[in-house]
Design an enzyme around this catalytic site. Structure first.
Site, PDB file in Angstrom:
ATOM      1  N   ALA A   6      49.263  34.923  35.041  1.00  0.00           N
ATOM      2  CA  ALA A   6      49.882  36.259  34.161  1.00  0.00           C
ATOM      3  C   ALA A   6      50.907  37.042  35.099  1.00  0.00           C
ATOM      4  CB  ALA A   6      48.098  36.833  33.421  1.00  0.00           C
ATOM      5  N   GLY A  29      50.024  37.964  38.966  1.00  0.00           N
ATOM      6  CA  GLY A  29      49.779  36.754  39.436  1.00  0.00           C
ATOM      7  C   GLY A  29      51.393  36.433  39.693  1.00  0.00           C
ATOM      8  N   THR A  51      47.465  26.956  32.288  1.00  0.00           N
ATOM      9  CA  THR A  51      48.790  26.295  31.414  1.00  0.00           C
ATOM     10  C   THR A  51      50.461  26.367  31.259  1.00  0.00           C
ATOM     11  OG1 THR A  51      47.497  28.025  29.369  1.00  0.00           O
ATOM     12  CG2 THR A  51      50.187  26.917  28.501  1.00  0.00           C
ATOM     13  N   LYS A  68      40.960  35.317  34.994  1.00  0.00           N
ATOM     14  CA  LYS A  68      39.752  36.262  34.218  1.00  0.00           C
ATOM     15  C   LYS A  68      38.986  36.228  34.663  1.00  0.00           C
ATOM     16  CE  LYS A  68      38.983  36.236  29.370  1.00  0.00           C
ATOM     17  NZ  LYS A  68      38.649  35.189  28.641  1.00  0.00           N
ATOM     18  N   ALA A  69      38.036  37.131  35.590  1.00  0.00           N
ATOM     19  CA  ALA A  69      37.206  37.232  35.874  1.00  0.00           C
ATOM     20  C   ALA A  69      36.050  36.819  35.058  1.00  0.00           C
ATOM     21  CB  ALA A  69      37.120  39.425  36.057  1.00  0.00           C
ATOM     22  N   SER A 122      44.081  46.754  43.616  1.00  0.00           N
ATOM     23  CA  SER A 122      44.660  47.598  42.818  1.00  0.00           C
ATOM     24  C   SER A 122      45.813  47.683  43.153  1.00  0.00           C
ATOM     25  CB  SER A 122      43.977  49.036  43.066  1.00  0.00           C
ATOM     26  OG  SER A 122      44.387  49.839  42.609  1.00  0.00           O
ATOM     27  N   GLY A 180      48.013  47.645  39.947  1.00  0.00           N
ATOM     28  CA  GLY A 180      48.258  47.156  38.603  1.00  0.00           C
ATOM     29  C   GLY A 180      49.943  46.413  38.666  1.00  0.00           C
ATOM     30  N   LYS A 225      36.399  47.945  45.869  1.00  0.00           N
ATOM     31  CA  LYS A 225      37.198  47.976  44.711  1.00  0.00           C
ATOM     32  C   LYS A 225      36.531  48.967  43.236  1.00  0.00           C
ATOM     33  CE  LYS A 225      40.833  46.849  41.747  1.00  0.00           C
ATOM     34  NZ  LYS A 225      40.635  47.417  40.643  1.00  0.00           N
ATOM     35  N   HIS A 261      36.150  51.912  43.182  1.00  0.00           N
ATOM     36  CA  HIS A 261      37.097  52.397  43.694  1.00  0.00           C
ATOM     37  C   HIS A 261      38.051  52.545  42.313  1.00  0.00           C
ATOM     38  CE1 HIS A 261      41.473  51.877  42.166  1.00  0.00           C
ATOM     39  NE2 HIS A 261      42.074  52.633  43.146  1.00  0.00           N
ATOM     40  N   ASN A 262      37.430  51.667  41.865  1.00  0.00           N
ATOM     41  CA  ASN A 262      37.595  52.072  40.311  1.00  0.00           C
ATOM     42  C   ASN A 262      36.984  53.319  39.077  1.00  0.00           C
ATOM     43  OD1 ASN A 262      38.678  49.992  40.494  1.00  0.00           O
ATOM     44  ND2 ASN A 262      38.313  48.673  38.204  1.00  0.00           N
ATOM     45  N   GLU A 314      38.192  56.608  40.309  1.00  0.00           N
ATOM     46  CA  GLU A 314      39.043  56.727  39.330  1.00  0.00           C
ATOM     47  C   GLU A 314      38.788  57.113  38.347  1.00  0.00           C
ATOM     48  OE1 GLU A 314      41.669  52.477  39.262  1.00  0.00           O
ATOM     49  OE2 GLU A 314      41.564  53.356  37.211  1.00  0.00           O
ATOM     50  N   SER A 336      -2.653  55.678  42.380  1.00  0.00           N
ATOM     51  CA  SER A 336      -2.693  54.116  44.022  1.00  0.00           C
ATOM     52  C   SER A 336      -4.012  53.101  44.212  1.00  0.00           C
ATOM     53  CB  SER A 336      -1.763  55.455  45.268  1.00  0.00           C
ATOM     54  OG  SER A 336      -3.085  55.699  45.576  1.00  0.00           O
TER      55      SER A 336
HETATM   56  P1  2AM Z   1      46.936  30.987  30.764  1.00  0.00           P
HETATM   57  O1  2AM Z   1      48.169  30.947  30.981  1.00  0.00           O
HETATM   58  O2  2AM Z   1      46.390  29.458  30.839  1.00  0.00           O
HETATM   59  O3  2AM Z   1      45.761  31.968  29.286  1.00  0.00           O
HETATM   60  C1  2AM Z   1      44.952  35.390  33.472  1.00  0.00           C
HETATM   61  O4  2AM Z   1      44.371  35.697  31.554  1.00  0.00           O
HETATM   62  C2  2AM Z   1      45.133  34.338  33.665  1.00  0.00           C
HETATM   63  O5  2AM Z   1      43.941  33.525  33.898  1.00  0.00           O
HETATM   64  C3  2AM Z   1      46.413  33.483  32.677  1.00  0.00           C
HETATM   65  O6  2AM Z   1      45.989  32.840  34.351  1.00  0.00           O
HETATM   66  C4  2AM Z   1      44.996  32.927  32.547  1.00  0.00           C
HETATM   67  O7  2AM Z   1      45.560  30.967  32.304  1.00  0.00           O
HETATM   68  C5  2AM Z   1      43.675  32.594  33.332  1.00  0.00           C
HETATM   69  N1  2AM Z   1      42.766  31.930  32.557  1.00  0.00           N
HETATM   70  C6  2AM Z   1      41.942  33.177  31.466  1.00  0.00           C
HETATM   71  N2  2AM Z   1      40.896  32.099  30.623  1.00  0.00           N
HETATM   72  C7  2AM Z   1      40.689  31.467  31.480  1.00  0.00           C
HETATM   73  C8  2AM Z   1      39.871  30.067  31.565  1.00  0.00           C
HETATM   74  N3  2AM Z   1      39.154  30.042  30.805  1.00  0.00           N
HETATM   75  N4  2AM Z   1      40.078  28.767  32.144  1.00  0.00           N
HETATM   76  C9  2AM Z   1      40.631  29.236  33.102  1.00  0.00           C
HETATM   77  N5  2AM Z   1      42.075  29.866  32.714  1.00  0.00           N
HETATM   78  C10 2AM Z   1      42.014  31.002  33.027  1.00  0.00           C
END
Ligand code: 2AM
Length: 482
Positions: free
Chosen positions: A12, A15, A35, A76-77, A129, A131, A183, A186-187, A190, A478
């Protein structure tokens, strides 16, 4: 022969920009993405003419990496991080390093660090951090995890990080989840900084200033002790016009704030640790209240407040607001560092507070001159127990105090909500109180629940109970488990 110094999964914008930044600093980077077509798009697009190596499978990706292999995830987290950890582990060997550079919750990072280490590998969870711009030209990087991993990523991370007064805004934070915790904090800070600025704006609006006049005030503030990225962008935002209507851009933007959760996590952690992180808490709740737009619109027709007529000297009031903002900001950072100290004790981290202030000094959203002052405070031999007790901040708050109180009083008179300004002041008055009304509170608890109390004339740790009604006897909470 493997060529790549580091590999990055997740193309993304963050990255891609971080990879380009690493490439600019002479590192060879291998890249992969779920992808796979995005790998080729990147190589023929933004990465054209660079040394970046595109991989079309995990096998190809890992094979391109020098030893120990450094695999950085910027996906993605949440579940995607776990999924990629599982995908890469079978291809790695003892001593290789997995790095999560996403916005992961520190609890996940603690768990993943333990898991990855149990597989003979090393793990880093790092906050990044700044952006998209920061990732491209110098972010603030806050790494924590397996201490042995640091020596293998230090050169790369410090080279690509932002620099403040020549020093990289990246240093080792601590064990397991410490990097992501810092982090997150930090947020949270912010959120607090942004809310304070919004309250200043709201007061300026209440006294009849135009966005252009406000922009000038922020421009001036940015030349002094408030000099920071957020004040600077606020100056620019207030000067911007909407091309469609010709109005000030701020005036056409709907007043409902979004949030992704890191401020909330900070508040939850503070509650769990019993730390009075009031300003950040108010900042999160202010966003929640703003989101109740329809309810607020309906209530605005029914609930009355004072007339918003300001009679004082506007220029003087603006200077008062500036001082109130500065004093409140000091409180917010003092609270933030109180939280970090509590977290360090809770999780056994040996946090480097001066290093943290330096990491926030540049590259990230809260970057400011002010953080240089905090770094100085923590660079002294004796570490302060609280930033408010450091002579520089103590005297700054003393100087700003009258203006700060005037602003809160004026806001209350005008009926302008200033939860961050006022809760910061309440914290200040509470923190400097030798005696708070909790004696009465303990009495109430003892009255209705026999929870006992300590006495001012007896040593700490001795607990007493009063039979307040004459019917309770000696039984205390107690005595039994309820
Ligand atoms: P993508 O391009 O295949 O969607 C930010 O969204 C990054 O996280 C992108 O590289 C995205 O890949 C990846 N991402 C999002 N969801 C994901 C998932 N469920 N499994 C693996 N990668 C994921």
């Amino acid at each position: 022969m493997p060529q790549a110094d580091i590999g990055l999964i997740g193309l993304a914008v963050m990255g891609q920009n971080l990879v380009l930044n690493m490439n600019d600093h002479g590192f060879t980077v291998a890249v992969f993405n779920r992808t796979v077509s995005k790998v080729d798009d990147f190589l023929t697009g933004g990465a054209k003419g660079t040394n970046i190596i595109g991989a079309h499978s995990i096998e190809e990706f890992v094979a391109a990496l020098k030893h120990p292999r450094r695999v950085m995830l910027l996906v993605k987290a949440g579940q995607p991080v776990d999924a990629f950890i599982e995908k890469v582990i079978p291809h790695l060997e003892a001593g290789d390093i997995i790095i999560d550079g996403g916005n992961s919750n520190y609890n996940d990072t603690i768990r993943r660090c333990e898991y990855v280490e149990s597989r003979g590998l090393l793990y880093i969870g790092t906050g990044v951090s700044g952006g998209e711009e920061g990732a491209r030209h110098g972010p603030s990087i806050m790494p924590g995890g397996s201490p042995d991993a640091w020596q293998h990523v230090k050169d790369i991370f410090q080279a690509v990080a932002a620099k403040a007064d020549g020093a990289p805004c990246c240093d080792w934070v601590g064990e397991n989840g410490a990097g992501h915790y810092v982090k997150m904090t930090h947020n949270g800070i912010e959120y607090g900084d942004m809310q304070l600025i919004c309250e200043a704006y709201s007061l300026m609006k209440a006294v009849g200033m135009t966005p252009a006049e406000m922009s000038e005030a922020f421009a001036e503030w940015n030349t002094g002790e408030l000099d920071s990225y957020l004040i600077e962008i606020t100056r620019d935002i207030l000067a911007a016009r909407d091309p469609e209507t010709g109005q000030a851009m701020v005036d056409v933007i709907l007043d409902t704030a979004g949030q992704k959760g890191t401020g909330k996590w900070t508040g939850i952690s503070a509650l769990e640790m019993g730390m009075p992180l009031t300003l950040i808490g108010e900042a999160v709740f202010a966003r929640c209240l703003s989101a109740l737009k329809d309810e607020r619109v309906a209530a605005s027709e029914k609930l009355r407040g004072p007339k918003r007529t300001f009679k004082g000297d506007r220029a003087k009031f603006v200077e008062d607001i500036r001082q109130a903002l500065y004093a409140s900001k000091i409180i917010s950072y003092a609270q933030g560092f109180m939280l970090l100290r509590a977290a360090a004790a809770e999780y056994g981290w040996n946090l480097n507070y001066g290093g943290i202030a330096l990491m926030w000094r540049g590259g990230c959203i809260i970057r400011s001159q002010f953080l240089g002052r905090i770094k100085d405070a923590y660079s002294k031999k004796t570490q302060p127990t609280n930033l408010l007790l450091v002579p520089y901040f103590r005297s700054a708050v003393r100087k700003a105090q009258s203006a700060w109180r005037r602003v809160v009083v004026q806001a209350v008179r005008l009926g302008v909500p200033v939860p961050a300004f006022s809760s910061a002041l309440a914290f200040y008055d509470g923190y400097r109180s030798e005696r708070l009304p909790a004696n009465l509170l303990q009495a109430q608890r003892d009255y209705f629940g026999a929870h006992t109390y300590e006495r001012t004339d007896k040593p700490r740790g001795e607990f007493f109970h009063t039979d307040w009604t004459g019917t309770g006897g000696d039984t205390t909470a107690s005595t039994y488990t309820a």
